[in-house]
Design a protein around this motif. Structure first.
Motif, PDB file in Angstrom:
ATOM      1  N   ARG A 220      -4.809   2.527 -23.546  1.00  0.00           N
ATOM      2  CA  ARG A 220      -5.315   1.499 -22.644  1.00  0.00           C
ATOM      3  C   ARG A 220      -6.671   1.927 -22.084  1.00  0.00           C
ATOM      4  NH1 ARG A 220      -2.087   2.329 -17.122  1.00  0.00           N
ATOM      5  NH2 ARG A 220      -0.933   4.207 -17.585  1.00  0.00           N
ATOM      6  N   ASN A 221      -7.336   1.037 -21.403  1.00  0.00           N
ATOM      7  CA  ASN A 221      -8.677   1.368 -20.933  1.00  0.00           C
ATOM      8  C   ASN A 221      -8.755   1.594 -19.440  1.00  0.00           C
ATOM      9  OD1 ASN A 221      -9.005  -0.887 -23.282  1.00  0.00           O
ATOM     10  ND2 ASN A 221     -10.290   0.896 -23.558  1.00  0.00           N
ATOM     11  N   ARG A 222      -7.614   1.668 -18.807  1.00  0.00           N
ATOM     12  CA  ARG A 222      -7.619   1.773 -17.360  1.00  0.00           C
ATOM     13  C   ARG A 222      -7.208   3.149 -16.893  1.00  0.00           C
ATOM     14  NH1 ARG A 222      -7.953  -1.583 -13.325  1.00  0.00           N
ATOM     15  NH2 ARG A 222      -8.508  -3.712 -13.836  1.00  0.00           N
ATOM     16  N   LYS A 223      -7.833   3.586 -15.796  1.00  0.00           N
ATOM     17  CA  LYS A 223      -7.364   4.816 -15.167  1.00  0.00           C
ATOM     18  C   LYS A 223      -6.137   4.486 -14.338  1.00  0.00           C
ATOM     19  CE  LYS A 223     -11.833   7.067 -14.888  1.00  0.00           C
ATOM     20  NZ  LYS A 223     -12.821   7.650 -14.002  1.00  0.00           N
ATOM     21  N   ASN A 224      -5.572   5.506 -13.769  1.00  0.00           N
ATOM     22  CA  ASN A 224      -4.376   5.328 -12.962  1.00  0.00           C
ATOM     23  C   ASN A 224      -4.791   5.083 -11.512  1.00  0.00           C
ATOM     24  OD1 ASN A 224      -1.696   5.267 -12.450  1.00  0.00           O
ATOM     25  ND2 ASN A 224      -1.353   7.462 -12.670  1.00  0.00           N
ATOM     26  N   THR A 225      -4.507   3.897 -10.994  1.00  0.00           N
ATOM     27  CA  THR A 225      -4.881   3.627  -9.613  1.00  0.00           C
ATOM     28  C   THR A 225      -3.734   3.996  -8.688  1.00  0.00           C
ATOM     29  OG1 THR A 225      -6.212   1.810 -10.397  1.00  0.00           O
ATOM     30  CG2 THR A 225      -5.781   1.901  -8.032  1.00  0.00           C
ATOM     31  N   ILE A 226      -4.022   4.874  -7.757  1.00  0.00           N
ATOM     32  CA  ILE A 226      -2.997   5.316  -6.822  1.00  0.00           C
ATOM     33  C   ILE A 226      -3.346   4.809  -5.433  1.00  0.00           C
ATOM     34  CG2 ILE A 226      -1.967   7.336  -5.723  1.00  0.00           C
ATOM     35  CD1 ILE A 226      -2.487   8.816  -8.379  1.00  0.00           C
ATOM     36  N   VAL A 227      -2.466   4.039  -4.848  1.00  0.00           N
ATOM     37  CA  VAL A 227      -2.742   3.469  -3.537  1.00  0.00           C
ATOM     38  C   VAL A 227      -2.065   4.314  -2.458  1.00  0.00           C
ATOM     39  CG1 VAL A 227      -2.580   1.424  -2.113  1.00  0.00           C
ATOM     40  CG2 VAL A 227      -2.862   1.197  -4.584  1.00  0.00           C
ATOM     41  N   PHE A 228      -2.877   4.862  -1.568  1.00  0.00           N
ATOM     42  CA  PHE A 228      -2.359   5.684  -0.484  1.00  0.00           C
ATOM     43  C   PHE A 228      -1.922   4.796   0.681  1.00  0.00           C
ATOM     44  CE2 PHE A 228      -3.304  10.336  -0.563  1.00  0.00           C
ATOM     45  CZ  PHE A 228      -3.446  10.400  -1.926  1.00  0.00           C
ATOM     46  N   ASN A 229      -0.826   5.135   1.298  1.00  0.00           N
ATOM     47  CA  ASN A 229      -0.420   4.427   2.501  1.00  0.00           C
ATOM     48  C   ASN A 229      -1.095   5.094   3.688  1.00  0.00           C
ATOM     49  OD1 ASN A 229       1.375   3.185   0.759  1.00  0.00           O
ATOM     50  ND2 ASN A 229       2.943   4.721   1.194  1.00  0.00           N
ATOM     51  N   GLU A 230      -1.525   4.267   4.637  1.00  0.00           N
ATOM     52  CA  GLU A 230      -2.130   4.873   5.817  1.00  0.00           C
ATOM     53  C   GLU A 230      -1.042   5.335   6.765  1.00  0.00           C
ATOM     54  OE1 GLU A 230      -5.157   2.578   7.622  1.00  0.00           O
ATOM     55  OE2 GLU A 230      -6.548   3.052   6.014  1.00  0.00           O
TER      56      GLU A 230
ATOM     57  N   GLU B  84      -7.010   4.841  -3.678  1.00  0.00           N
ATOM     58  CA  GLU B  84      -7.351   3.766  -2.746  1.00  0.00           C
ATOM     59  C   GLU B  84      -6.412   3.901  -1.575  1.00  0.00           C
ATOM     60  OE1 GLU B  84      -6.831   0.164  -4.854  1.00  0.00           O
ATOM     61  OE2 GLU B  84      -8.583   0.466  -6.126  1.00  0.00           O
ATOM     62  N   SER B  85      -6.858   3.371  -0.411  1.00  0.00           N
ATOM     63  CA  SER B  85      -5.890   3.425   0.674  1.00  0.00           C
ATOM     64  C   SER B  85      -5.564   2.014   1.138  1.00  0.00           C
ATOM     65  CB  SER B  85      -6.386   4.301   1.820  1.00  0.00           C
ATOM     66  OG  SER B  85      -7.316   3.598   2.570  1.00  0.00           O
ATOM     67  N   ALA B  86      -4.325   1.829   1.563  1.00  0.00           N
ATOM     68  CA  ALA B  86      -3.890   0.498   1.970  1.00  0.00           C
ATOM     69  C   ALA B  86      -3.096   0.611   3.248  1.00  0.00           C
ATOM     70  CB  ALA B  86      -3.025  -0.112   0.877  1.00  0.00           C
ATOM     71  N   LYS B  87      -3.192  -0.438   4.049  1.00  0.00           N
ATOM     72  CA  LYS B  87      -2.400  -0.435   5.286  1.00  0.00           C
ATOM     73  C   LYS B  87      -0.969  -0.819   4.955  1.00  0.00           C
ATOM     74  CE  LYS B  87      -5.152  -0.494   9.235  1.00  0.00           C
ATOM     75  NZ  LYS B  87      -6.553  -0.817   8.955  1.00  0.00           N
ATOM     76  N   ASP B  88      -0.055  -0.337   5.768  1.00  0.00           N
ATOM     77  CA  ASP B  88       1.346  -0.680   5.583  1.00  0.00           C
ATOM     78  C   ASP B  88       1.576  -2.176   5.701  1.00  0.00           C
ATOM     79  OD1 ASP B  88       2.388   1.642   4.960  1.00  0.00           O
ATOM     80  OD2 ASP B  88       3.426   2.008   6.852  1.00  0.00           O
ATOM     81  N   GLY B  89       2.626  -2.643   5.096  1.00  0.00           N
ATOM     82  CA  GLY B  89       3.058  -4.019   5.282  1.00  0.00           C
ATOM     83  C   GLY B  89       2.458  -4.988   4.270  1.00  0.00           C
ATOM     84  N   LYS B  90       1.593  -4.455   3.350  1.00  0.00           N
ATOM     85  CA  LYS B  90       0.990  -5.343   2.367  1.00  0.00           C
ATOM     86  C   LYS B  90       1.762  -5.310   1.056  1.00  0.00           C
ATOM     87  CE  LYS B  90      -3.624  -5.487   4.155  1.00  0.00           C
ATOM     88  NZ  LYS B  90      -4.938  -4.907   4.096  1.00  0.00           N
TER      89      LYS B  90
END
Lengths: 450, 90
Positions: A220-230, B84-90
């Motif tokens: 595939r052509n996409r990197k791995n997107t990791i979403v951090f929780n605040e 990426e960072s995201a706020k909770d609840g989304k």
């Protein structure tokens, strides 16, 4: 206990904790594949048995706790054992409770450890008289274990049918090496075959890349997107017993106790089964998920501690999925350890207590401190700076090295073959436990059949 | 930012020239993976062979070689993860 030994044990515990805090966070790493080769290397290098045990115990505690941290921080499991927690962490995230995930995890881990260490030690002492009987039946027992685990695996008939052909493959390669005088007759090549099985799933993916038809579907052509929780980080050090509700403390303790008794069964299986069972009756989604997370983390620790300590102290043969996997090198690492001469025979009960106290104690306190305070920073560091390619390179390098040391250049081909077969079997739902049991009992199975 | 400029910016997540693949639950680029396998094999076996032939030294050298390979790869290769960072609840 003399002072130098004590210092080496403390050093081993510190190194084990630091190393596996980082490795635990790396996504997707399998416990057996990351813990077994390094423990093995230490055993073969001639490190004192009690120091190796301390290292191993600190490694499993650190790894078990940190592999669930990415689940809370980014919703991806750091290892196989953390996979069942993902859906519950996502529920908590949806309700804005990501902070809760981490706190429930670390507290669950503390409970699991505190409950399972005494139970494992007691259960092991109770089983010691049995070990004399077991000694004479090690081979049939390991074979029975393979059958039992096969019946419990996802595709049970497939797993059952594969036992004999897989034993043939293993013994076939061994006798080929004997007849070519690569290794002396009667010496069973073990370590590199073990690693071949462990790394099987990776080997088969690498082969897929060389297969044109498969390759197009994989690429595939996409990197791995990791979403951090605040998440907010705690300033002080919350008391684990205050983070959990009385109900969570009670149920996670009970779960850990049950998990310690079922030490023979698969650690992931037990964690998922009991964890879901205990949390299913709670209706409120947030409460249910935090209960599930606390129970599962407690169970993960309990199954690992009991699965390692009970067979080591009481039996001397690896009769549990943990003992067959990550702890394998403590039972069988020829020429240093064999089934007749391993930690079970070398160490006294006092030695086991010391190693448990230092290894588990140091690791639990340190990981608790580090995760409560710095979980996000560590995840960011690992995700940003440790490339997955380097990890794969490191482990394939180790497999190559140990394959060559076992039986020369030809064995690199042999290990590749075993890895390929093991990888296919793994993909078909034949779990590692069955394959490792067959690896152990292959000489016996073939001698019975012949 | 003008319209033309905007069009020139390529989405960093999509790179048609590089082939990524998922191995062991994470994404790697095939080219970098091959590079890493070659580097680690050479450093590991290389260190094993130059070691003095008295056990357990070859094993120690081999292990050191593996870690050296790992370090070299970590410096040469960039992880294929986007944070990426995201706020909770989304």
């Amino acid at each position: 206990m003399d002072l130098t030994l004590l210092i080496s044990m403390i050093a081993a515990a510190l190194i084990g904790t630091a190393l596996y805090t980082i490795i635990g966070i790396v996504p997707g790493t399998d416990e057996t594949a990351v813990i077994a080769p390094i423990t093995l290397a230490l055993v073969l290098a001639g490190i004192e048995p009690i120091v190796v045990l301390t290292f191993y115990l600190s490694a499993i505690i650190a790894h078990k706790l940190t592999d669930s941290v990415p689940v809370a921080v980014a919703g991806i499991p750091g290892g196989v054992m953390a996979t069942p927690m993902v859906e519950h962490a996502l529920v908590l995230k949806r309700y804005g409770e990501s902070d809760t995930s981490i706190r429930k995890m670390v507290s669950g881990s503390v409970i699991g450890t505190l409950v399972s260490v005494p139970i494992s030690l007691l259960l092991a002492s109770a089983l010691i008289p049995v070990s004399d009987v077991i000694k004479d039946y090690a081979n049939p027992l390991l074979f029975a274990g393979a059958v039992l685990l096969a019946l419990l695996s996802k595709n049970r008939w497939l797993a059952l049918i594969i036992i004999i052909p897989f034993a043939l493959l293993i013994q076939g390669l061994r006798s080929l090496y004997w007849s070519l005088n690569i290794v002396p007759e009667g010496t069973n090549v073990f370590i590199s075959f073990f690693l071949g099985i462990t790394i099987g799933p990776v080997i088969i993916t690498l082969f897929d890349l060389l297969n044109k038809e498969k390759r197009t579907s994989l690429v595939r052509n996409r990197k791995n997107t990791i979403v951090f929780n605040e998440t907010k980080q705690d300033k002080g050090f919350p008391n684990p017993f205050k983070i959990l509700s009385p109900k969570e403390i009670g149920l996670s303790s009970l779960a850990s106790a049950i998990g310690s008794f079922t030490f023979i069964l698969s650690a992931v299986g037990t964690t998922t089964l009991i964890g879901e069972l205990f949390s299913n009756r709670e209706k409120d989604p947030v409460k249910k998920s935090s209960l599930a997370i606390a129970c599962m983390e407690a169970l993960a620790n309990a199954t690992y501690i009991s699965g390692s300590l009970i067979p080591l102290i009481a039996l001397g043969i690896p009769l549990s999925s943990v003992a067959l996997g990550p702890a394998n090198a403590l039972f069988n690492a020829p020429p240093v350890f064999t089934l007749e001469h391993n930690l079970h025979h070398i160490l006294s009960m006092g030695d086991f207590l010391w190693a448990t106290l230092i290894g588990i104690g140091i690791s639990l306190v340190l990981t608790y401190f580090v995760i409560v305070r710095y979980s996000k920073q560590i995840c960011t560091f690992v995700f940003k700076w440790i490339p997955h390619e380097a990890i794969l390179g490191l482990f394939l390098g180790l497999v190559l090295l140990l394959a060559f040391m076992d039986a020369g250049w030809m064995n690199i081909g042999g290990v590749l073959l075993i890895g390929l077969v093991a990888g296919v079997l793994h993909r078909w739902g034949v779990n590692f436990g069955v394959q490792f049991m067959v690896l152990y009992s292959a000489p016996w199975i073939i001698s019975i059949l012949a | 930012m003008s319209k033309i400029e905007k069009n020139l910016i390529i989405d960093p997540d999509i790179d048609e020239a590089v082939e990524y693949v998922e191995v062991w639950e994470d994404v790697v680029s095939i080219k970098d993976l091959v590079l890493s396998l070659i580097i680690c094999s050479i450093t590991t076996l290389g260190a094993y062979f130059i070691a003095p032939n008295e056990p357990p030294k070859p094993l120690f050298f081999g292990l050191f070689g593996a870690i050296l390979g790992f370090a070299i790869c970590s410096i040469l290769i960039k992880p294929k993860r986007i944070l990426e960072s995201a706020k909770d609840g989304k």
